[in-house]
Structure formats: structure tokens, C-alpha cells
Design an enzyme around this catalytic site. Structure first.
Site, short mmCIF file in Angstrom:
data_model
loop_
_atom_site.label_atom_id
_atom_site.label_comp_id
_atom_site.label_asym_id
_atom_site.label_seq_id
_atom_site.Cartn_x
_atom_site.Cartn_y
_atom_site.Cartn_z
N HIS A 177 -0.73 3.68 11.18
CA HIS A 177 -0.43 4.37 9.94
C HIS A 177 -0.20 5.86 10.13
O HIS A 177 0.52 6.48 9.36
CB HIS A 177 -1.51 4.09 8.90
CG HIS A 177 -1.33 2.75 8.28
ND1 HIS A 177 -0.41 2.52 7.29
CD2 HIS A 177 -1.87 1.56 8.57
CE1 HIS A 177 -0.41 1.25 7.00
NE2 HIS A 177 -1.29 0.63 7.75
N CYS A 194 10.51 -5.14 4.06
CA CYS A 194 10.09 -3.75 3.96
C CYS A 194 9.34 -3.26 5.19
O CYS A 194 8.70 -2.24 5.16
CB CYS A 194 9.27 -3.52 2.69
SG CYS A 194 7.75 -4.45 2.68
#
Lengths: 610, 84
Positions: A209, A522
Site C-alpha cells: 500500500h 480495478c
């Protein structure tokens, strides 16, 4: 870790470090090393009994100095209206005045004849161990603050200058390239692009992340450099190339020349990007939407010409704070995103996807051995329905103002999906009763990440209005390899071109189309110049890509004339191949326009590390 | 004197309430302790208040002796029983 090379050129040591490209772009700035403290060597020595008085006095002075420093930082943050950051420093000031801490240090000096430094270190270790044993990740974060304070005292005792810490990077120092071991997501969200020109981490994978946040902020980044990072000094000039994953040191002039060349190339691509999206939509019949995680990114996406939002990662609204955003606060944010894009534009909002490597301060999730296989996504929301309901209410209320769709992460079973639908209906009923308007036709979709859903997708499609595929997580769960792994051999397994992952995508698309429903992708894969055409060939209806890394994809898609039939044929052939390597080679060959654009691609044998 | 309170905040005693307890406790000239599972923690130490690791539903005893001890116990109890 990987092949780094050093040479001496004109008296300046030139180093070239290799990591993994995590966020495209080049940066030239001075390095700033953060939290290297943890690695600096502890110094153990004791004192003579006759020296205790002077050692206690030294300790007292160090505490005072540390206190002055922190107070000054606190005042600066207050002046800049950075209340949340100021509060962190306030907590640190409290630690500094802590009776238990001070008493323990004094006792070690006068009772055990420890030097002040050693006494602080020992006390720090004892207390941190105690906090760690609570196994509460939130409190463990506070331990980081506590260590920060102790190290400040130790630095004062050693007479060392202050090093940067993430909180203290000031704008007047100019842009810097941030070097650190790793950043937690809640630290990463605090990165400011106006200060941080680039980011280099020792750990982490390209799919972590930290990497995704860096990309969304447009900060060039290289991750997983390993211990080589230790060889770089604070304040050294660095040229970071987030596209090929290298970091170079050397004479400023040499670096500047190289930087100019890199950024000229970059600017060329940027011009193409400006007008890109609309044309892509037109030519291929595919909608290209953007991934966002904040209002700021919604504006960037709008400016870059995106026609909507394919993935609004709402968990970032919940991160880096101790409380939950209230219904009104969330409602205002969702409504603002709608108003940025206009009421006819699709905005797909994903409910909070916490857990995994995204920990919330406000939600105590017990430490897990495998967080990615534990409490995350919808599992968290169903475990804490109160917060889930607040979010659903806020999204439903905002749905009245535009084309919002709801997307749910990490669904694995029909029961979970039914509970989710129940919660949505329940929230709707509540709003009707209060006569609060919302879109009665609001579409609900499943984010396919867990293989279980992909396998039984036909059953879910009876009640789901649309499907979105999160290829990062789907690949990690299909291949049983962590997306944050930095081990070279293992991270090759985490490749979205793995035939098994592609086959699953084809299955999902076929089932969805049989029921007249749309599929979007996505994951990071959707923004890759080789993989995106492949996805289109597999029949995917929409791609949702990062508002910054979209640059390459759009210019590539634009410059080709292949139509859907041809792409479909290419995809069918690709699926017959054996390995990601073969598929990549085949795609390169068939999608010729990519050849020669090596700055976009990673030319080594790991095509999807960027 | 002492009184028991149960933690109402879902997140337990995290940094903000811990800080509030210390701020409150420092306002009194006598010692104040929190007791959890018969272990004693000084309410004037942030380190102690964090390492107590009080979670939702935990029973915590607040103990103090001195002039105004009852007011101090109530003030700290207010933080412990707060939902935030």
C-alpha cells in the site's frame, strides 16, 4: 540486496542501487533519512559510583533539551494549523514528563551504575516489551511514539544533532527524497507531495500500500532496496528513477543532466495523457475510470479527463485518526466527489477495506499471523456493524445527488453477501422512514478478490448488479503468495499474467455477460500497457486505473488501431500459453506498438513489478 | 477509597483517553492508581496508562486517598466510562 554497483568518478563515490519500481517518475533531491535510529548501534557502558550525581544531572539536562525541541515543533505545527500532527507531539511531551519513565531511568543510574544513555535504552526496551505483549496493534503504534521520545533523549545525551523524523520535515528545507526502512499506510497518507519529491524504502513490494499511496500522490518511488539503503548518507544528492527502480548517487551536475533527460521524456508523455481518456473510451468502446482515495485525487482525476470513478477506496478516510468519521463528514465527502464529476457520472464507492496491511487506529484488530488471510474488508464491516451502517447511510444519502454505485470488498460466501444486502435494505428502510432522499435504484456490486466468489460467481450474479475484479488480491489468493513479498522468486508468482488468474477472469466475464451484467477491473494490472489490452480482449467492460500512472496506458491505447475482435483473438491465444513469461513475450510480439517503449515497461523478466 | 468502572469505549484506553486521565490525575496532590486484575498502575504516568491495556468491557478500579479523593475518582471514572 540486488545487483548494485559502485565506482569512483572524479573523487565522488557513485552508487547505483536497484529496487523495485513502485511509482513512476523521476526525482532529483537531497536525501533525508527517517527512523534510521532503530538501527544505530546501542552503546552499553556503566559508570563509577562516584559519577552518579553528574550522570543524573546529564540526564536531567537531556530531558530539558528534548522538551524544548518538542515544544518548538509543537508550536510550529499549531501555527500551521496541523492539529492532528500537533497532538502526536503532545503525547510525546507527556511521555517525556512521565514519572514512571524518569524514575526507572534514575534508579538504573543510581542503583545499577548505568550510564544515562544505557539507562534510557534499558527502560525503553522494558516498556516497549510490555506494550508489545499487549498484542494490540494500536497501542503498539504508540510504542513507536514512545521509542521516538527515548531516542531523542539518547541523541541529546550523545550530543548528536537531530535527525529528521517524518513529522518534522519542514517545507523551508526544500524538497527531499525520503529514505526509510518502511512506512505504515497511516504514515504514508501523511506524506506531502510538496515536500517529498521521492520515496525509497528498504522493505516492501511494488504492490504494497505504500507503493499504491505513493502512486496516487504522484510521488516517484522505489521500494525493496534492502540494506544497501544504509550506504546513503543524509543530505546526499540522489537521482531516483521510479520507472526502472534505480537510485543513483554522484556529483550533482552529472545527476542533474541525467534528470533533465529523464524528465524531458516524461513531459512528452504527459502531453499525450491530457487528451487521452476520452479518445480511448471512444475508440475501444471501453470506459476508463479512475481509482481515487480522497477528494484531492478526485480533482486530479477530473483534471486528467477521466469520465468517472471506478474505485473510491474509502478506508483512507478512516486511516491515520483515532476516531471514526461521522456520518455527516462522510456524507459531505461522498457528495463532494459526486459534485466534482457531475451528477451523470458513475462513482463506484467501495466500503471500508480495513485489515490486511491497512490498520486503523480506531479499530483494534488483534495481531494476526496472516493479516491478509484474516479479518479484513467486509469481514471487519460485518464484525463492527455500527460503523458499517454509518458508512452505508452516508453513501446512500449521497446517492441522491448522482450516479453512485456501492462496491463491497472481500466477499467470500453467499451468507456474507446476503448479510450485506440485508444491511443495505435496512439502511434504506431507515432513510425512507425519516423521509431522507436517496437513489432507490442504487446498484450494488461485488469486488472479486477471493477465489471462492470467482468460482461460484453465477450464484452471486443473481443479486449483484455488477462485478469488479481486484486483480492484485485475486492473484495473491489464487497463487498463494503475498503481494508484499520482496523475495524475488516468490514475487514472480504474484504476476497477474499467471494463466490461472487470467482463466478465472475469463470465467467471471463469461458468467457476467451471460446475465447481462458488466465487469470492471480495478487492480494495478488495468493500468499496464501490455495487460490492459489483454483485459479488453478477455471482454472486460471497464478499466479503473490510477489517476497518475494512467499516463502510459492511455498514450499506448491511443496509438494503436486494433479493434475488439483482434484483441479477443490475441487474448484467446495468450490463454493457451504456459507461463507469464511466454504470455508477456507473445503480447509484446502481437501488440507491436509497445516494442521500443522500454521506459514504460520493466525490461527484466519480471514484467509486473511496476 | 476506591470505585470500579467498566470501559465503555470500543477502542479501549487508547492514547487520547490515557492522556486525559494523566492530565486529570496530575491536578491532584495525592497518588491515584488504576487497578486491573489486581495489578496497580499510577494514573499520573502515561506509560502506565497505556501499558494497562484496558479494553472494552474491562473492569477497572480507581483508588486514591486524600482530601478530595472522591472527586478525583469520579473525574477519572468519567474518562473511563466515556464512549470515546
Amino acid at each position: 540486496m540486488k545487483n548494485s554497483s559502485n565506482s569512483i568518478l572524479g573523487g565522488v563515490i557513485v552508487m547505483r542501487l536497484m529496487g523495485m519500481p513502485a511509482s513512476e517518475g523521476a526525482a532529483l533531491a537531497q536525501s533525508s533519512i527517517v527512523r534510521i535510529d532503530d538501527r544505530s548501534k546501542l552503546q552499553y557502558f556503566s559508570i563509577k559510583p562516584s559519577e552518579t550525581r553528574i550522570e543524573l544531572e546529564l540526564f536531567h539536562i537531556a530531558v530539558k533539551q528534548a522538551e524544548e525541541e518538542l515544544s518548538e515543533i509543537h508550536a510550529r505545527l499549531k501555527l500551521a494549523n496541523r492539529e492532528l500532527d500537533a497532538e502526536i507531539i503532545e503525547v510525546q511531551l507527556f511521555f517525556l514528563q512521565d514519572a514512571e519513565l524518569l524514575e526507572s531511568v534514575r534508579q538504573k543510574i543510581s542503583g545499577l551504575f548505568y550510564s544515562a544513555q544505557m539507562a534510557v535504552q534499558e527502560t525503553m526496551n522494558e516498556i516497549v516489551e510490555k506494550i508489545d505483549s499487549l498484542e494490540n496493534p494500536y497501542l503498539q503504534q504508540r510504542a513507536t511514539d514512545f521509542k521516538d521520545v527515548c531516542w531523542r533523549m539518547i541523541r541529546k545525551l550523545r550530543g548528536e544533532d537531530e535527525q529528521f523524523s517524518l513529522m518534522e520535515i519542514q517545507e523551508e528545507k526544500g524538497k527531499i527524497i525520503l529514505l526509510c526502512e518502511d512506512l505504515t499506510p497511516s504514515e504514508a497518507v501523511r506524506l506531502k507531495p510538496e515536500i517529498v519529491a521521492g520515496l525509497v524504502t528498504a522493505e516492501g513490494g511494488a504492490m504494497s500500500h505504500v507503493a499504491i499511496i505513493a502512486r496516487s500522490l504522484g510521488i516517484p518511488a522505489v521500494v525493496g532496496v534492502g540494506n544497501d539503503l544504509l550506504h546513503i548518507n543524509n543530505g546526499e544528492w540522489l537521482l531516483l528513477n521510479g520507472t526502472d527502480g534505480t537510485v543513483r548517487t554522484g556529483a550533482y551536475n552529472v545527476l542533474l543532466d541525467a534528470y533533465r533527460q529523464l524528465s524531458q521524456r516524461g513531459e512528452g508523455e504527459l502531453t499525450v495523457e491530457r487528451s487521452g481518456v476520452a479518445k480511448v473510451t471512444h475508440n475501444i468502446g471501453t470506459t476508463v475510470l479512475s481509482n481515487i482515495s480522497s477528494i484531492a485525487e478526485a480533482r486530479i482525476a477530473k483534471n486528467n479527463g477521466f469520465s468517472g470513478v471506478g474505485l473510491f477506496r474509502t478506508e483512507f478516510l478512516f486511516m491515520g485518526r483515532e476516531d471514526f468519521p461521522k456520518e455527516e463528514e462522510q456524507f459531505a465527502i461522498y457528495k463532494e466527489v459526486v459534485s466534482i464529476f457531475g451528477s451523470d457520472t458513475p462513482i463506484i464507492i467501495r466500503t471500508m477495506d480495513a485489515g490486511g496491511d491497512k490498520q486503523l487506529c480506531s479499530l483494534p484488530i488483534k495481531k494476526e499471523d496472516n493479516p491478509f488471510l484474516g479479518l479484513r474488508g467486509i469481514r471487519v464491516s460485518l464484525r463492527y456493524p455500527e460503523q458499517f451502517r454509518i458508512q452505508l447511510r452516508a453513501i446512500l444519502r449521497a446517492s441522491f445527488y448522482g450516479q453512485i454505485k456501492l462496491l463491497f470488498p472481500m466477499i467470500a460466501t453467499i451468507e456474507e453477501w446476503k448479510s450485506v444486502l440485508c444491511e443495505v435494505e435496512r439502511t434504506k428502510a431507515g432513510l425512507r422512514k425519516e423521509r431522507i432522499p436517496f437513489n432507490e435504484q442504487l446498484e450494488v456490486g461485488i469486488l472479486v478478490e477471493v477465489p471462492a466468489v470467482a468460482i461460484l460467481i453465477d450464484r452471486f450474479l443473481e443479486t449483484a448488479d455488477f462485478i469488479s475484479i481486484g486483480t492484485n488480491d485475486l492473484t495473491q489468493y489464487v497463487m498463494a503468495v503475498s503481494r508484499t513479498d520482496t523475495d524475488t522468486t516468490l514475487s514472480q508468482l504474484h504476476d497477474p499474467l499467471q494463466p490461472a488468474a487470467l482463466q478465472l477472469i475469463r470465467h467471471i466475464v463469461a458468467e457476467a455477460h451471460a446475465k447481462g451484467k458488466k465487469v470492471s477491473v480495478c487492480g494495478e494490472m488495468a493500468s499496464h500497457s501490455l495487460a490492459a489490452p489483454l483485459l479488453l480482449g478477455l471482454g472486460v467492460d471497464m478499466l479503473s486505473i490510477n489517476c497518475v500512472s494512467a499516463i502510459a496506458l492511455q498514450s499506448e491505447l491511443l496509438s494503436q488501431n486494433q479493434d475488439n475482435v483482434q484483441l479477443r483473438e490475441i487474448a484467446e491465444k495468450a490463454l493457451e500459453l504456459e507461463s507469464p513469461g511466454q504470455i508477456e513475450q507473445y503480447l509484446r510480439h502481437r501488440l507491436k506498438w509497445v516494442v521500443g517503449r522500454e521506459n514504460i515497461m520493466n525490461t527484466n523478466d519480471k514484467p509486473f513489478r511496476s | 477509597m476506591q470505585k470500579a468502572f467498566s470501559i465503555k469505549s470500543l477502542t479501549g484506553i487508547h492514547a487520547r483517553p490515557a492522556k486525559k486521565i494523566v492530565e486529570t490525575a496530575l491536578g491532584y496532590p495525592f497518588d491515584i492508581y488504576l487497578v486491573k486484575k489486581s495489578k496497580r498502575y499510577s494514573a499520573k504516568s502515561l506509560v502506565a496508562m497505556i501499558s494497562i491495556g484496558a479494553q472494552y468491557g474491562d473492569q477497572i478500579i480507581v483508588a486514591a486517598e486524600g482530601d478530595g479523593a472522591d472527586a478525583a475518582i469520579e473525574a477519572i471514572g468519567l474518562v473511563l466510562a466515556s464512549e470515546h
